[in-house]
Design a protein around this motif. Structure first.
Motif, PDB file in Angstrom:
ATOM      1  N   TRP A  11       0.837  -1.203   0.000  1.00  0.00           N
ATOM      2  CA  TRP A  11       0.000   0.000   0.000  1.00  0.00           C
ATOM      3  C   TRP A  11       0.875   1.257   0.000  1.00  0.00           C
ATOM      4  CZ3 TRP A  11      -0.566   3.815   3.894  1.00  0.00           C
ATOM      5  CH2 TRP A  11      -1.537   4.777   3.610  1.00  0.00           C
ATOM      6  N   LEU A  12       1.907   1.290   0.843  1.00  0.00           N
ATOM      7  CA  LEU A  12       2.814   2.438   0.871  1.00  0.00           C
ATOM      8  C   LEU A  12       3.496   2.619  -0.485  1.00  0.00           C
ATOM      9  CD1 LEU A  12       4.395   1.948   4.410  1.00  0.00           C
ATOM     10  CD2 LEU A  12       2.938   3.872   3.691  1.00  0.00           C
ATOM     11  N   ALA A  13       3.893   1.525  -1.119  1.00  0.00           N
ATOM     12  CA  ALA A  13       4.537   1.616  -2.434  1.00  0.00           C
ATOM     13  C   ALA A  13       3.582   2.222  -3.455  1.00  0.00           C
ATOM     14  CB  ALA A  13       5.017   0.242  -2.889  1.00  0.00           C
ATOM     15  N   ASP A  14       2.341   1.772  -3.461  1.00  0.00           N
ATOM     16  CA  ASP A  14       1.352   2.336  -4.390  1.00  0.00           C
ATOM     17  C   ASP A  14       1.153   3.825  -4.119  1.00  0.00           C
ATOM     18  OD1 ASP A  14       0.968  -0.116  -5.614  1.00  0.00           O
ATOM     19  OD2 ASP A  14      -0.875  -0.572  -4.511  1.00  0.00           O
ATOM     20  N   LEU A  15       1.069   4.191  -2.844  1.00  0.00           N
ATOM     21  CA  LEU A  15       0.866   5.592  -2.475  1.00  0.00           C
ATOM     22  C   LEU A  15       2.048   6.444  -2.942  1.00  0.00           C
ATOM     23  CD1 LEU A  15      -0.565   7.887  -0.903  1.00  0.00           C
ATOM     24  CD2 LEU A  15       0.681   7.084   1.135  1.00  0.00           C
ATOM     25  N   TYR A  16       3.248   6.096  -2.520  1.00  0.00           N
ATOM     26  CA  TYR A  16       4.425   6.909  -2.813  1.00  0.00           C
ATOM     27  C   TYR A  16       4.798   6.883  -4.289  1.00  0.00           C
ATOM     28  CZ  TYR A  16       5.674   7.983   2.040  1.00  0.00           C
ATOM     29  OH  TYR A  16       5.701   8.479   3.318  1.00  0.00           O
ATOM     30  N   GLN A  17       4.806   5.710  -4.903  1.00  0.00           N
ATOM     31  CA  GLN A  17       5.197   5.637  -6.309  1.00  0.00           C
ATOM     32  C   GLN A  17       4.184   6.345  -7.205  1.00  0.00           C
ATOM     33  OE1 GLN A  17       5.918   1.426  -6.543  1.00  0.00           O
ATOM     34  NE2 GLN A  17       7.931   1.635  -5.595  1.00  0.00           N
ATOM     35  N   GLY A  18       2.922   6.333  -6.806  1.00  0.00           N
ATOM     36  CA  GLY A  18       1.914   7.095  -7.543  1.00  0.00           C
ATOM     37  C   GLY A  18       2.181   8.586  -7.468  1.00  0.00           C
ATOM     38  N   VAL A  19       2.566   9.070  -6.290  1.00  0.00           N
ATOM     39  CA  VAL A  19       2.884  10.492  -6.128  1.00  0.00           C
ATOM     40  C   VAL A  19       4.088  10.857  -6.993  1.00  0.00           C
ATOM     41  CG1 VAL A  19       3.725  12.239  -4.502  1.00  0.00           C
ATOM     42  CG2 VAL A  19       1.847  10.709  -3.835  1.00  0.00           C
ATOM     43  N   HIS A  40      -5.471  10.880  -6.399  1.00  0.00           N
ATOM     44  CA  HIS A  40      -4.670   9.706  -6.029  1.00  0.00           C
ATOM     45  C   HIS A  40      -4.588   9.566  -4.510  1.00  0.00           C
ATOM     46  CE1 HIS A  40      -1.402   6.830  -5.793  1.00  0.00           C
ATOM     47  NE2 HIS A  40      -0.677   7.709  -5.106  1.00  0.00           N
ATOM     48  N   GLN A  41      -4.295  10.674  -3.826  1.00  0.00           N
ATOM     49  CA  GLN A  41      -4.170  10.614  -2.373  1.00  0.00           C
ATOM     50  C   GLN A  41      -5.504  10.279  -1.708  1.00  0.00           C
ATOM     51  OE1 GLN A  41      -2.260  14.452  -1.973  1.00  0.00           O
ATOM     52  NE2 GLN A  41      -0.320  13.472  -1.490  1.00  0.00           N
ATOM     53  N   ARG A  42      -6.564  10.892  -2.171  1.00  0.00           N
ATOM     54  CA  ARG A  42      -7.888  10.587  -1.595  1.00  0.00           C
ATOM     55  C   ARG A  42      -8.240   9.121  -1.776  1.00  0.00           C
ATOM     56  NH1 ARG A  42     -11.195  15.958  -3.353  1.00  0.00           N
ATOM     57  NH2 ARG A  42     -10.556  17.200  -1.554  1.00  0.00           N
ATOM     58  N   SER A  43      -7.976   8.589  -2.954  1.00  0.00           N
ATOM     59  CA  SER A  43      -8.262   7.188  -3.228  1.00  0.00           C
ATOM     60  C   SER A  43      -7.434   6.275  -2.326  1.00  0.00           C
ATOM     61  CB  SER A  43      -7.982   6.884  -4.697  1.00  0.00           C
ATOM     62  OG  SER A  43      -8.109   5.517  -4.956  1.00  0.00           O
ATOM     63  N   ALA A  44      -6.147   6.570  -2.207  1.00  0.00           N
ATOM     64  CA  ALA A  44      -5.267   5.742  -1.379  1.00  0.00           C
ATOM     65  C   ALA A  44      -5.647   5.832   0.092  1.00  0.00           C
ATOM     66  CB  ALA A  44      -3.813   6.164  -1.584  1.00  0.00           C
ATOM     67  N   PHE A  45      -6.003   7.020   0.544  1.00  0.00           N
ATOM     68  CA  PHE A  45      -6.319   7.224   1.955  1.00  0.00           C
ATOM     69  C   PHE A  45      -7.697   6.694   2.339  1.00  0.00           C
ATOM     70  CE2 PHE A  45      -3.386  10.379   4.175  1.00  0.00           C
ATOM     71  CZ  PHE A  45      -2.294  10.021   3.404  1.00  0.00           C
ATOM     72  N   ALA A  46      -8.630   6.672   1.411  1.00  0.00           N
ATOM     73  CA  ALA A  46     -10.023   6.352   1.718  1.00  0.00           C
ATOM     74  C   ALA A  46     -10.192   5.047   2.488  1.00  0.00           C
ATOM     75  CB  ALA A  46     -10.855   6.325   0.432  1.00  0.00           C
ATOM     76  N   ALA A  47      -9.549   4.007   2.036  1.00  0.00           N
ATOM     77  CA  ALA A  47      -9.764   2.697   2.650  1.00  0.00           C
ATOM     78  C   ALA A  47      -8.709   2.316   3.671  1.00  0.00           C
ATOM     79  CB  ALA A  47      -9.816   1.628   1.557  1.00  0.00           C
ATOM     80  N   ARG A  48      -7.587   3.034   3.723  1.00  0.00           N
ATOM     81  CA  ARG A  48      -6.460   2.561   4.531  1.00  0.00           C
ATOM     82  C   ARG A  48      -5.975   3.519   5.603  1.00  0.00           C
ATOM     83  NH1 ARG A  48      -3.457  -1.865   2.587  1.00  0.00           N
ATOM     84  NH2 ARG A  48      -2.638  -1.697   4.689  1.00  0.00           N
ATOM     85  N   VAL A  49      -6.625   4.696   5.750  1.00  0.00           N
ATOM     86  CA  VAL A  49      -6.163   5.672   6.731  1.00  0.00           C
ATOM     87  C   VAL A  49      -7.279   5.946   7.733  1.00  0.00           C
ATOM     88  CG1 VAL A  49      -5.340   8.038   7.053  1.00  0.00           C
ATOM     89  CG2 VAL A  49      -4.506   6.680   5.142  1.00  0.00           C
ATOM     90  N   SER A  50      -6.925   5.908   8.995  1.00  0.00           N
ATOM     91  CA  SER A  50      -7.878   6.153  10.070  1.00  0.00           C
ATOM     92  C   SER A  50      -8.409   7.587  10.012  1.00  0.00           C
ATOM     93  CB  SER A  50      -7.181   5.935  11.417  1.00  0.00           C
ATOM     94  OG  SER A  50      -7.960   6.434  12.475  1.00  0.00           O
ATOM     95  N   PRO A  51      -9.682   7.777  10.373  1.00  0.00           N
ATOM     96  CA  PRO A  51     -10.198   9.143  10.464  1.00  0.00           C
ATOM     97  C   PRO A  51      -9.478   9.955  11.550  1.00  0.00           C
ATOM     98  CG  PRO A  51     -11.934   7.523  10.943  1.00  0.00           C
ATOM     99  CD  PRO A  51     -10.686   6.766  10.633  1.00  0.00           C
TER     100      PRO A  51
END
Length: 165
Positions: A11-19, A40-51
């Motif tokens: 997940w981190l790789a997808d987030l960072y490499q996408g950026v 990209h950030q909203r999509s990556a954060f939506a399912a994997r980042v705590s509110p």
């Protein structure tokens, strides 16, 4: 044990490499780049980042921590101060396990009309499959020098600096 193929590392790789791809795509103009990056950030954060996600920013004088709205304001102010030059340049290692993730990253910006690079790390903490904290570990004095150009005499609470408009 931390590995490169743990789901949190992927997940981190997808987030960072996408950026990295978006920020360095010469076909994207500034407005399209910003919109694509935000999506990209909203999509990556939506399912994997705590509110209740918390960021711990880089710097010495500018080191601050905050949640939600602070995270957004910080990112926008950092970009504005760097005149849209702040970039992830290279990601050369990402490892994670169920609890922590480490990303070794080279970032850069323009400062006094010259390129400046920061070799640092992003530290992540996970709970129940969600990212709950992120630490920016960069050369703190250099970070301050680059971003304090917005207010060289600033001496207050670092959160106030990052939340200023």
């Amino acid at each position: 044990m931390m590995t490169e193929d743990h789901p949190n590392a992927r997940w981190l790789a997808d987030l960072y490499q996408g950026v990295v791809r978006i920020q360095n795509d010469p076909a994207l103009g500034p407005d399209m780049r910003e919109a694509t990056l935000l999506a990209h950030q909203r999509s990556a954060f939506a399912a994997r980042v705590s509110p209740d996600f918390v960021i711990h920013t880089g710097g010495v004088r500018l080191a601050a921590a905050g949640r939600g709205d602070f995270v957004q304001a910080y990112g926008a102010r950092r970009t504005a101060i760097a005149k849209n030059s702040f970039r992830l340049i290279e990601i050369d290692q990402i490892i994670a396990d169920d609890h922590y993730g480490i990303v070794r990253v080279l970032t850069g910006a323009r400062h006094n009309d010259r390129p400046v690079e920061f070799l640092g790390m992003g530290g992540w903490r996970f709970e129940n499959g969600l990212a709950v904290q992120h630490w920016e570990m960069v050369p703190g004095d250099l970070w301050d020098d680059v971003f304090l150009v917005a207010d060289p005499d600033f001496a207050g609470d670092p959160r106030d600096f990052w939340l200023a408009k």
